[in-house]
Design a protein around this motif. Structure first.
Motif, PDB file in Angstrom:
ATOM      1  N   ARG A 161      58.544  84.147   4.856  1.00 58.03           N
ATOM      2  CA  ARG A 161      57.523  83.573   5.736  1.00 58.03           C
ATOM      3  C   ARG A 161      56.260  83.289   4.916  1.00 58.03           C
ATOM      4  O   ARG A 161      55.957  84.005   3.972  1.00 58.03           O
ATOM      5  N   ALA A 162      55.548  82.216   5.300  1.00 62.85           N
ATOM      6  CA  ALA A 162      54.236  81.912   4.713  1.00 62.85           C
ATOM      7  C   ALA A 162      53.251  81.885   5.863  1.00 62.85           C
ATOM      8  O   ALA A 162      53.286  80.972   6.690  1.00 62.85           O
ATOM      9  N   ALA A 163      52.429  82.937   5.952  1.00 60.82           N
ATOM     10  CA  ALA A 163      51.460  83.031   7.053  1.00 60.82           C
ATOM     11  C   ALA A 163      50.116  82.498   6.592  1.00 60.82           C
ATOM     12  O   ALA A 163      49.702  82.737   5.452  1.00 60.82           O
ATOM     13  N   ALA A 164      49.441  81.770   7.484  1.00 59.54           N
ATOM     14  CA  ALA A 164      48.128  81.197   7.140  1.00 59.54           C
ATOM     15  C   ALA A 164      47.176  81.370   8.309  1.00 59.54           C
ATOM     16  O   ALA A 164      47.377  80.795   9.382  1.00 59.54           O
ATOM     17  N   GLY A 165      46.143  82.182   8.100  1.00 60.68           N
ATOM     18  CA  GLY A 165      45.071  82.303   9.089  1.00 60.68           C
ATOM     19  C   GLY A 165      44.040  81.206   8.841  1.00 60.68           C
ATOM     20  O   GLY A 165      44.213  80.352   7.959  1.00 60.68           O
ATOM     21  N   PRO A 166      42.948  81.220   9.611  1.00 62.41           N
ATOM     22  CA  PRO A 166      41.951  80.147   9.502  1.00 62.41           C
ATOM     23  C   PRO A 166      41.473  79.864   8.079  1.00 62.41           C
ATOM     24  O   PRO A 166      41.334  78.696   7.700  1.00 62.41           O
ATOM     25  N   GLU A 188      42.989  80.262   5.195  1.00 61.61           N
ATOM     26  CA  GLU A 188      44.032  79.580   4.420  1.00 61.61           C
ATOM     27  C   GLU A 188      44.230  78.144   4.939  1.00 61.61           C
ATOM     28  O   GLU A 188      44.436  77.207   4.155  1.00 61.61           O
ATOM     29  N   ILE A 189      44.163  77.987   6.281  1.00 60.17           N
ATOM     30  CA  ILE A 189      44.300  76.640   6.868  1.00 60.17           C
ATOM     31  C   ILE A 189      43.189  75.731   6.324  1.00 60.17           C
ATOM     32  O   ILE A 189      43.425  74.566   5.988  1.00 60.17           O
ATOM     33  N   GLU A 190      41.978  76.281   6.221  1.00 58.18           N
ATOM     34  CA  GLU A 190      40.859  75.479   5.679  1.00 58.18           C
ATOM     35  C   GLU A 190      41.042  75.221   4.188  1.00 58.18           C
ATOM     36  O   GLU A 190      40.734  74.130   3.703  1.00 58.18           O
ATOM     37  N   SER A 191      41.592  76.212   3.469  1.00 51.92           N
ATOM     38  CA  SER A 191      41.727  76.006   2.024  1.00 51.92           C
ATOM     39  C   SER A 191      42.781  74.937   1.716  1.00 51.92           C
ATOM     40  O   SER A 191      42.750  74.298   0.672  1.00 51.92           O
ATOM     41  N   ARG A 192      43.710  74.720   2.654  1.00 54.92           N
ATOM     42  CA  ARG A 192      44.722  73.672   2.434  1.00 54.92           C
ATOM     43  C   ARG A 192      44.147  72.277   2.679  1.00 54.92           C
ATOM     44  O   ARG A 192      44.647  71.291   2.181  1.00 54.92           O
ATOM     45  N   GLY A 237      40.323  78.252  15.805  1.00 59.11           N
ATOM     46  CA  GLY A 237      41.219  78.036  14.683  1.00 59.11           C
ATOM     47  C   GLY A 237      42.669  78.259  15.103  1.00 59.11           C
ATOM     48  O   GLY A 237      42.963  78.491  16.279  1.00 59.11           O
ATOM     49  N   VAL A 238      43.554  78.166  14.123  1.00 57.82           N
ATOM     50  CA  VAL A 238      44.954  78.504  14.395  1.00 57.82           C
ATOM     51  C   VAL A 238      45.435  79.506  13.351  1.00 57.82           C
ATOM     52  O   VAL A 238      44.886  79.591  12.252  1.00 57.82           O
ATOM     53  N   PHE A 239      46.471  80.243  13.754  1.00 60.85           N
ATOM     54  CA  PHE A 239      47.194  81.115  12.825  1.00 60.85           C
ATOM     55  C   PHE A 239      48.615  80.565  12.772  1.00 60.85           C
ATOM     56  O   PHE A 239      49.301  80.496  13.798  1.00 60.85           O
ATOM     57  N   LYS A 240      49.033  80.136  11.587  1.00 63.43           N
ATOM     58  CA  LYS A 240      50.306  79.411  11.474  1.00 63.43           C
ATOM     59  C   LYS A 240      51.268  80.201  10.595  1.00 63.43           C
ATOM     60  O   LYS A 240      50.860  80.802   9.600  1.00 63.43           O
ATOM     61  N   ILE A 241      52.547  80.180  10.962  1.00 71.77           N
ATOM     62  CA  ILE A 241      53.563  80.772  10.081  1.00 71.77           C
ATOM     63  C   ILE A 241      54.685  79.754   9.862  1.00 71.77           C
ATOM     64  O   ILE A 241      55.183  79.145  10.823  1.00 71.77           O
TER      65      ILE A 241
END
Ligand SMILES: Cc1cc2nc3c(=O)[nH]c(=O)nc-3n(C[C@H](O)[C@H](O)[C@H](O)COP(=O)(O)OP(=O)(O)OC[C@H]3O[C@@H](n4cnc5c(N)ncnc54)[C@H](O)[C@@H]3O)c2cc1C
Length: 497
Positions: A413-418, A420-424, A305-309
């Motif tokens: 900042r808006a941080a998104a772990g796996p 949150e990335i999937e929920s988007r 996965g990715v962790f995105k900010i």
């Protein structure tokens, strides 16, 4: 075509599930052939992995998923569609990519191969080697100016899709491209060139020893020299909006906010093209697919996965290396050793202590993305699939290493772990942004070994997402090839091939 001939019972000729870049490209390709097409999209807006939203503060427009589009700008499918007539404008930063080092210098991937080669020489620690300049030019020169017109149609398709248009050029490319990045990097002596190459290969999120990862690095380098690494003005949503506008102009319909759980709930149609993950294809198709085939789809392997900010900043990132201020994309992870270690960690199931980061800074070159004088920054690092931890600290330490004082410019900042990335976007299972593992040739052979990977045993059902060749990226080529397959098999339309 709906309502005539053998499909007279059908309300529409074709239904597409999912309005990501591939679903929309498939829909437009079908509509251009004269078919009546209806698209169903789960989310409230079209675009899937190509959407833009105010994720932090009002007036700051962040790319929810994709930001930089070397593959989109040169996509043979997008070129055919005239998206510029529907509002798409590419913004080109002066430098596609900067790859900074802790000494304040940077290697660059420039539009010019010569400028790129020159940046591989010199620097303090770690240094570049004089001979790497010539080695880089030897690597890319046979393909310069030939990538998008000659090579792209042969490379951006299923590997067994028929005879290539340019067999000799493709064979020459294949000899280099089949190599793992770790092996290809041995043509260089210095850390600057090796680090640059490893950073390019890391876009596929596979260990650097995996076959064809060298080809990914070469592909991204050639794209920079031939078309650049541009941003769509206003954000990646502009690509999706242009595709949707093209579809509507052709009479196609799009229904957003409509998640599809089963093909049985859709209007009757002669073809269903699904911009979904393979396991979801099995669920949606139900007993239309033989159990053995469906079980194979359910076993489809997802990648890390990715962790995105996404950051809202009070000013530009205070990079130590001046080149970074001219670059649209910045890779943070200087050496092949560090980048390789970060990728190995995620494949072991651990978050990297020092992540390799891919950062994009569109607002430096597109004033529509943030209020005057303010900026957005998009950055992500790799983590194991489904990882639940917080990588924010490690990401910000890595940015500060190359941009001291960065933290003082952060407004939000808006941080998104796996999760949150999937929920988007439900296609990003466990935070996997590459629609499946990319190691061991899985980038080319997906979702399973097949001559026509878009087709299923049910002649009316097709997979058109990036879980088919040529894989991830906003280029629409998976949707394009899936639509052409359906046109040929279901509607007997082969014109334009
Ligand atoms: C964080 C991140 C960064 C990225 N960076 C880049 C980049 O810089 N450049 C680049 O080229 N690519 C990038 N990518 C990859 C790129 O976004 C994807 O490869 C691309 O969007 C895949 O397109 P697609 O149409 O196959 O799928 P998606 O874009 O995922 O679209 C699938 C669509 O189908 C819908 N859908 C799925 N199932 C259903 C259902 N059952 N019912 C109704 N609708 C459904 C989803 O809601 C979604 O809208 C990035 C991705 C992420 C997540």
């Amino acid at each position: 075509m709906a309502g005539t001939g053998p499909g007279a019972r059908a309300e529409v000729d074709a239904v597409v599930v999912g309005a990501g870049p591939n679903g929309l490209t498939a829909a437009v390709t079908l509509a251009r052939a004269g078919l009546a097409v209806h698209v169903y999209e789960a989310e409230a807006t079209v675009g899937g992995g190509a959407r833009t939203a105010e994720l932090t503060l009002p007036g700051f427009h962040h790319d929810v998923c994709s930001a930089v589009h070397p593959l989109g700008a040169g996509s043979p499918a997008f070129r055919e569609l005239g998206l510029e007539e529907h509002g798409l404008t590419w913004v080109e930063p002066p430098l596609p990519l900067a790859h900074p080092f802790p000494d304040g210098s940077a290697a660059v991937l420039a539009r010019s191969a010569e400028e790129t080669a020159a940046s591989l020489v010199g620097g303090a620690a770690p240094g570049g080697a004089a001979r790497d300049r010539a080695a880089y030019l030897r690597l890319v020169r046979p393909f310069l100016g030939r990538w998008w017109d000659a090579l792209a149609p042969d490379v951006l398709r299923a590997p067994l899709a028929g005879p290539p248009r340019h067999p000799l050029l493709l064979a020459r490319f294949g000899l280099r491209a089949a190599a793992p990045a770790a092996l290809l990097a041995r043509v260089f002596r210095g850390e600057r060139a090796r680090g640059l190459l490893a950073g390019l290969a890391a876009h596929v999120i596979a260990p650097l020893g995996s076959p064809a990862t060298g080809g990914v690095a070469l592909l991204f380098a050639l794209a920079a020299h031939d078309v650049g690494w541009p941003f769509p003005r206003g954000g990646s949503q502009a690509v999706s909006d242009a595709l949707a506008a093209r579809l509507r102009a052709l009479g196609g319909r799009i229904e957003t906010g409509h998640p599809v759980a089963s093909l049985a709930e859709l209007p009757p149609a002669r073809a269903y093209l699904l911009d979904v993950m393979p396991e979801d294809l099995a669920a949606l198709a139900g007993d239309r697919l033989p159990e053995r085939f469906a079980a194979g789809l359910r076993r489809y392997a997802h990648g890390p996965g990715v962790f995105k900010i996404d950051y809202a900043l009070s000013g530009p990132v205070p990079w130590r290396a001046g080149e970074c201020a001219r670059a649209g994309t910045v890779h943070l992870g200087p050496t092949i050793g560090e980048i390789g270690a970060a990728l190995r960690a995620v494949y072991r199931g651990e978050a990297p202590a020092v992540p390799f980061l891919i950062a994009a800074q569109p607002s430096l070159f597109d004033g529509t993305r943030a209020p005057d004088g303010r900026h957005v920054l998009w950055v992500y690092g790799h983590v194991p699939n489904g990882w639940r931890g917080d990588l924010t600290g490690a990401i910000e330490r890595q940015i500060e290493r190359f941009a001291p004082g960065f933290g003082e410019r952060v407004l939000a900042r808006a941080a998104a772990g796996p999760a949150e990335i999937e929920s988007r976007d439900r296609n990003n299972a466990g935070g996997d942004i590459a629609a499946g593992r990319c190691d061991r040739l899985r980038l080319l052979v997906r979702p399973r070994p097949a001559i026509v990977p878009y087709a299923t045993p049910d002649r009316s059902v097709y997979l058109c997402s990036s879980a088919t060749p040529p894989g991830p990226g906003v280029h629409g080529m998976c949707g394009y090839h899936a639509a052409r397959t359906a046109l040929r098999r279901v509607f007997g339309i082969t014109s334009g091939e």
